[in-house]
Design an enzyme around this catalytic site. Structure first.
Site: not given
Length: 142
Positions: A13, A42-44, A66, A68, A74, A99, A113
Site C-alpha cells: 500500500w 502493514a497488518f501482514e 504508511l 492512512v 480507525r 519499524s 503530501h
C-alpha cells in the site's frame, strides 16, 4: 568476516512512498546485504517479521508501511496493532525488529503530501539502518 544480513519488509500500500524507506536504508547499509520482502499491507508485517527473525539469518529486520485514514476504519488501531506485533516479534525471537511504520494524521494523496512523505521515508529509512547498526554494535559489546 562475513557481513551481517538484514531483512527489509515493505507494505505494498502506498508503495511509491514506502519504497523510499528502502532507498534510505540502502544509503547506509549496502543493498547486497539486504533481502527485500514485499507484503500486501502493514497488518501482514508482524507475522513476516517474526518468521524472518526466527530463521536466524538476519542481524535485524526492518518493516516499513504508511497507514492512512481511509475513512472506513480507525487507522490508528491498525497502526497500534502493527507496532505491537513488531515489538513482540523482536522480543519473542531475540532479533531486533525495527519499524518505519508511520501514521500521518492528515495525509491526502496530493502531489504536495506525497512529496513530503516520500522525502520523509528516505530519512526514516536511513534512521532505521543506523538503528540496526547501532543495536548490532551494542549487542556485540555484551
Amino acid at each position: 568476516m562475513t557481513q551481517p544480513r538484514f531483512a527489509f519488509v515493505k507494505a505494498a500500500w502506498h508503495a511509491d512512498i514506502v519504497d523510499q524507506a528502502l532507498a534510505g536504508f540502502c544509503e547506509v547499509i549496502d543493498a547486497a546485504q539486504v533481502d527485500v520482502i514485499d507484503v500486501p499491507g502493514a497488518f501482514e508485517m508482524p507475522l513476516m517479521a517474526r518468521d524472518l527473525a526466527a530463521t536466524g539469518k538476519y542481524a535485524a529486520v526492518t518493516c516499513a508501511a504508511l497507514v492512512v485514514d481511509g475513512g472506513i476504519y480507525r487507522h490508528d488501531f491498525v497502526a497500534q496493532a502493527v507496532v505491537d506485533g513488531l515489538m513482540r516479534a523482536g522480543l519473542d525471537t531475540g532479533v531486533p525488529v525495527l519499524s518505519v511504520s508511520l501514521t500521518p494524521h492528515h495525509f491526502q494523496p496530493t502531489e504536495h503530501h506525497v512529496g513530503i512523505y516520500r522525502e520523509h521515508f528516505v530519512e526514516k529509512g536511513r534512521e532505521a539502518a543506523n538503528a540496526a547498526l547501532g543495536i548490532l554494535k551494542a549487542r556485540e559489546a555484551l
